[in-house]
Design an enzyme around this catalytic site. Structure first.
Site, PDB file in Angstrom:
ATOM      1  CG  HIS A 105      -0.414   0.272   2.515  1.00 35.70           C
ATOM      2  ND1 HIS A 105      -0.079  -0.721   3.409  1.00 35.70           N
ATOM      3  CD2 HIS A 105      -0.119   1.431   3.143  1.00 35.70           C
ATOM      4  CE1 HIS A 105       0.383  -0.182   4.521  1.00 35.70           C
ATOM      5  NE2 HIS A 105       0.372   1.123   4.381  1.00 35.70           N
ATOM      6  CG  ASP A 135       0.088  -4.039   2.843  1.00 33.13           C
ATOM      7  OD1 ASP A 135       0.493  -3.469   1.816  1.00 33.13           O
ATOM      8  OD2 ASP A 135      -0.227  -3.423   3.881  1.00 33.13           O
ATOM      9  CB  SER A 210       3.298   2.318   5.931  1.00 37.27           C
ATOM     10  OG  SER A 210       2.129   2.751   6.550  1.00 37.27           O
TER      11      SER A 210
END
Length: 387
Positions: A105, A135, A210
């Site tokens: 992402h 992911d 992230s």
């Protein structure tokens, strides 16, 4: 100078949890510009010590290293990833081909990205693999080929293991938070991603984390990728274990581009399009210089000096000048650009070991920072002791 925050607004990928009214979020990449106060906070650490150039590689933290040494060595392999639209994420070097592991992402919608290293280099990266329901993604950075990567953990983490969560949010690249693995075997589905056998962690993480690594605090080995969180009064983070993604990442590295989802290509190679100014980089570099000195990583600190400074001060003399200095705290920093050079002014407090005992002394330092052969360096400096 305008500074970015560590934090983003609520992520767009959301599902409701089954109990307690909690909401689950993918750790969305951070938009470059935000209005208002931050919503979610990760405990910030000082900007990290910087990575070596290819000619100045250094091995992983030694066996039985201190926590500070592990953080110092690990941070050198953690990068900030930015897309053309200005959104940010993190990643880490995992092999000697120059390949960066991150979350899918983080790079969603992009083929080309910019990667900012810990020593303020801005490099071109290309997405060579990304999952559609997993992911995980891999970004290849040719200029990082040959550099020593982080070690991948050979065994799975267990509940109670002490961990570090590292990431590169805007303005606080290489933020570090600490905690433990508080649960294992967690499964989540956050459309379109399916997460299996996750680590649940107590180390605070924010959207800018992230794709950053979850690291064993005792060995410096990567246990997983920080990827998602549940937002309650006390946030809980989740990391994808190395065992769940390493074979996929290695497959993409072996056959780059063979298994790419349909992505929107982003063009543009001007670093200015990605929101990083030379003044921001100069402040970061000088702060990293002092954090290297605090960590007694004199090789990295010396590498930040320009050629004229190094010509007048050999490495041994430079190192000897700091042997009686302990931790150095950067209290404030500002910069002003003048043509191709940047003036950086900072106030520090230095721990100094004297025969009479330990003292803490305040200094004001002024540095000239500029580029040499495409690399940002500290050209010259002067300082004064404050009363």
């Amino acid at each position: 100078m305008k500074k970015g925050w560590l934090f983003s607004g609520l992520a767009s990928l959301l599902i409701a949890a089954g109990t307690g009214g909690a909401s689950w979020y993918v750790m969305e990449r951070v938009p470059q510009e935000m209005d208002g106060a931050p919503l979610l906070a990760a405990a910030p650490a000082s900007k990290a010590a910087a990575a070596k150039t290819q000619s100045q590689k250094q091995e992983q933290a030694p066996k039985n290293a201190t926590l500070k040494e592990i953080i110092n060595e690990t941070q050198k392999k953690v990068v900030m990833i930015q897309l053309e639209d200005g959104s940010l994420g993190s990643g880490f070097l995992y092999n000697e081909k120059g390949d960066i592991i991150t979350n899918a992402h983080v790079v969603e919608g992009a083929r080309k990205v910019k990667v900012k290293t810990a020593d303020a280099r801005t490099l071109d990266g290309e997405v060579i693999g990304a999952g559609t329901d997993t992911d995980v993604a891999v970004v290849r950075v040719p200029e990082l080929a040959g550099e020593t990567p982080l070690n991948m953990a050979e065994k799975e983490g267990e509940v109670g293991d002490e961990v570090l969560a590292l990431g590169s949010p805007l303005g606080l690249q290489n933020t570090v938070t600490t905690g433990i693995i508080s649960g294992t075997g967690r499964d989540l589905t956050i459309d379109p991603y399916v997460y299996s056998n996750l680590y649940q962690i107590s180390a605070p993480i924010a959207p800018g984390n992230s794709g950053g690594p979850l690291v064993d605090a005792k060995t410096g080995s990567v246990l997983g990728i920080n990827s998602a969180k549940v937002t309650e009064e006390n946030s809980i983070g989740f990391s994808i274990p190395v065992a769940e993604m390493i074979d996929t990442a290695r497959g993409w590295s072996k056959n780059p581009g063979a298994d790419l989802p349909e992505l929107v290509s982003t063009e543009g190679t001007d670093a200015g399009d990605y929101g990083w100014s030379a003044a921001d980089d100069a402040e970061y570099l000088v702060t990293a210089y002092y954090n290297s000195l605090s960590a007694k990583d004199y090789v990295t600190a010396y590498s930040f000096l320009g050629s004229s400074w190094q010509a007048g001060t050999d490495y041994n003399g430079f190192r000897d000048g700091y042997l009686n200095t302990g931790d150095i705290l950067v209290n404030s920093i500002s910069s002003e650009q003048n043509g191709d050079e940047i003036k950086v002014v900072l106030h520090i407090t230095a721990e100094e070991f004297k025969q009479s005992g330990t003292v803490y002394t305040d200094y004001k330092l002024t540095y000239r920072v500029g580029y040499e052969n495409g690399m940002l360096k500290i050209i010259s400096g002067k300082g004064e002791k404050l009363s």
